[in-house]
Write an enzyme that holds these catalytic residues in place. Structure first.
Site, PDB file in Angstrom:
ATOM      1  N   HIS A   1       1.786   4.224  -3.027  1.00 17.10           N
ATOM      2  CA  HIS A   1       1.721   5.688  -2.910  1.00 17.10           C
ATOM      3  C   HIS A   1       3.012   6.319  -3.427  1.00 17.10           C
ATOM      4  O   HIS A   1       2.988   7.302  -4.185  1.00 17.10           O
ATOM      5  CB  HIS A   1       1.533   6.093  -1.445  1.00 17.10           C
ATOM      6  CG  HIS A   1       0.152   5.900  -0.913  1.00 17.10           C
ATOM      7  ND1 HIS A   1      -0.981   6.269  -1.599  1.00 17.10           N
ATOM      8  CD2 HIS A   1      -0.276   5.399   0.272  1.00 17.10           C
ATOM      9  CE1 HIS A   1      -2.049   5.998  -0.868  1.00 17.10           C
ATOM     10  NE2 HIS A   1      -1.648   5.450   0.272  1.00 17.10           N
TER      11      HIS A   1
ATOM     12  N   HIS B 205       0.827  -1.207   0.000  1.00 16.28           N
ATOM     13  CA  HIS B 205       0.000   0.000   0.000  1.00 16.28           C
ATOM     14  C   HIS B 205       0.865   1.263   0.000  1.00 16.28           C
ATOM     15  O   HIS B 205       0.678   2.167  -0.827  1.00 16.28           O
ATOM     16  CB  HIS B 205      -0.913  -0.029   1.231  1.00 16.28           C
ATOM     17  CG  HIS B 205      -1.858   1.109   1.351  1.00 16.28           C
ATOM     18  ND1 HIS B 205      -3.207   0.979   1.123  1.00 16.28           N
ATOM     19  CD2 HIS B 205      -1.662   2.415   1.688  1.00 16.28           C
ATOM     20  CE1 HIS B 205      -3.799   2.153   1.308  1.00 16.28           C
ATOM     21  NE2 HIS B 205      -2.877   3.037   1.661  1.00 16.28           N
ATOM     22  N   GLU B 206       1.809   1.314   0.930  1.00 17.63           N
ATOM     23  CA  GLU B 206       2.655   2.510   1.050  1.00 17.63           C
ATOM     24  C   GLU B 206       3.609   2.650  -0.135  1.00 17.63           C
ATOM     25  O   GLU B 206       3.848   3.761  -0.618  1.00 17.63           O
ATOM     26  CB  GLU B 206       3.434   2.468   2.368  1.00 17.63           C
ATOM     27  CG  GLU B 206       2.575   2.455   3.615  1.00 17.63           C
ATOM     28  CD  GLU B 206       1.646   3.655   3.707  1.00 17.63           C
ATOM     29  OE1 GLU B 206       2.038   4.755   3.270  1.00 17.63           O
ATOM     30  OE2 GLU B 206       0.519   3.486   4.202  1.00 17.63           O
TER      31      GLU B 206
END
Length: 227
Positions: free
Chosen positions: A27, A23-24
């Site tokens: 980003h 997820h990170e």
């Protein structure tokens, strides 16, 4: 000692850490692709959990919530993004926010594809091998965890990704009011996750997941099992 419970807990923890790392990183990759190299220069395009883990948000908070017996959520260190470096700041900030939840949905789909390619992987009669059993169980867990991560992060309260997305659609007084509400984001989350269900028996998160996570999970489950 309840061995199945410990195995299930460990499986969920591993799935959560993998989901958060992906997820990170998503980003950070999106920010880099759209013109801001800050996150990449700080090592956030990485599969190393240590580059993303927040001691409180990723470790201590989930443990407290498990002990409290309520819903469990976690968050990692925020990915640094300087909007002035972006090609189209207003649009690109939303795309960067969406990249995280989108990556978790993609990861859940990959788990379903792997399960579909494993002969004999069913809910009723899992594969006979102990290691294969663990893998099948982990993939089912990872599907659920990643879908939950994706849609939980789309809730429009900071530090969740949904807050950046909602701002795009607000103007004037509505936007100012939303910024004022943001200051109370954590108390609002606590009320929604714990107070409403336990005191008023109103589980908004359960309802929200019921119309988002659950249908998608069941769809992926049917695909994975060839149903």
């Amino acid at each position: 000692m309840n061995i199945p419970y410990l195995v299930s807990l460990l499986s969920s923890a591993c799935a959560l850490i993998i989901g958060i790392v992906i997820h990170e990183s998503a980003h950070a990759v999106a920010a880099y692709a759209l013109g801001d190299r800050t996150a990449r220069s700080r090592g956030r395009v990485s599969l190393n959990p240590l580059n993303h883990i927040d001691p409180f948000g990723t470790v201590l908070l989930p443990l407290i919530m498990i002990l409290a017996g309520g819903p469990v959520f976690a968050f990692a260190k925020p990915v640094p993004v300087y909007v002035n470096n972006l090609k189209n700041p207003r649009r690109d900030e939303v795309l960067i926010s969406l990249a995280g939840p989108a990556s978790n949905i993609v990861l859940a789909c990959i788990c379903a594809l792997i399960l579909r390619g494993m002969p004999g992987a069913t809910l009723v009669s899992p594969l006979s091998s102990g290691v294969a059993n663990l893998l099948v169980g982990f993939l089912f867990t990872a599907m659920s965890v990643n879908l939950s991560l994706a849609f939980f992060n789309l809730i429009p309260l900071p530090p969740l990704d949904g807050s950046s997305i909602l701002v795009l659609f607000l103007k004037g007084r509505a936007l100012q009011t939303y910024y004022e509400v943001q200051r109370y984001a954590m108390p609002i989350l606590i009320v929604v996750l714990y107070v409403l269900p336990s005191v008023l028996h109103i589980d908004l998160l359960d309802w929200y997941f019921g119309v988002t996570v659950d249908p998608l999970f069941l769809g992926l489950l049917r695909f994975a099992l060839g149903a």
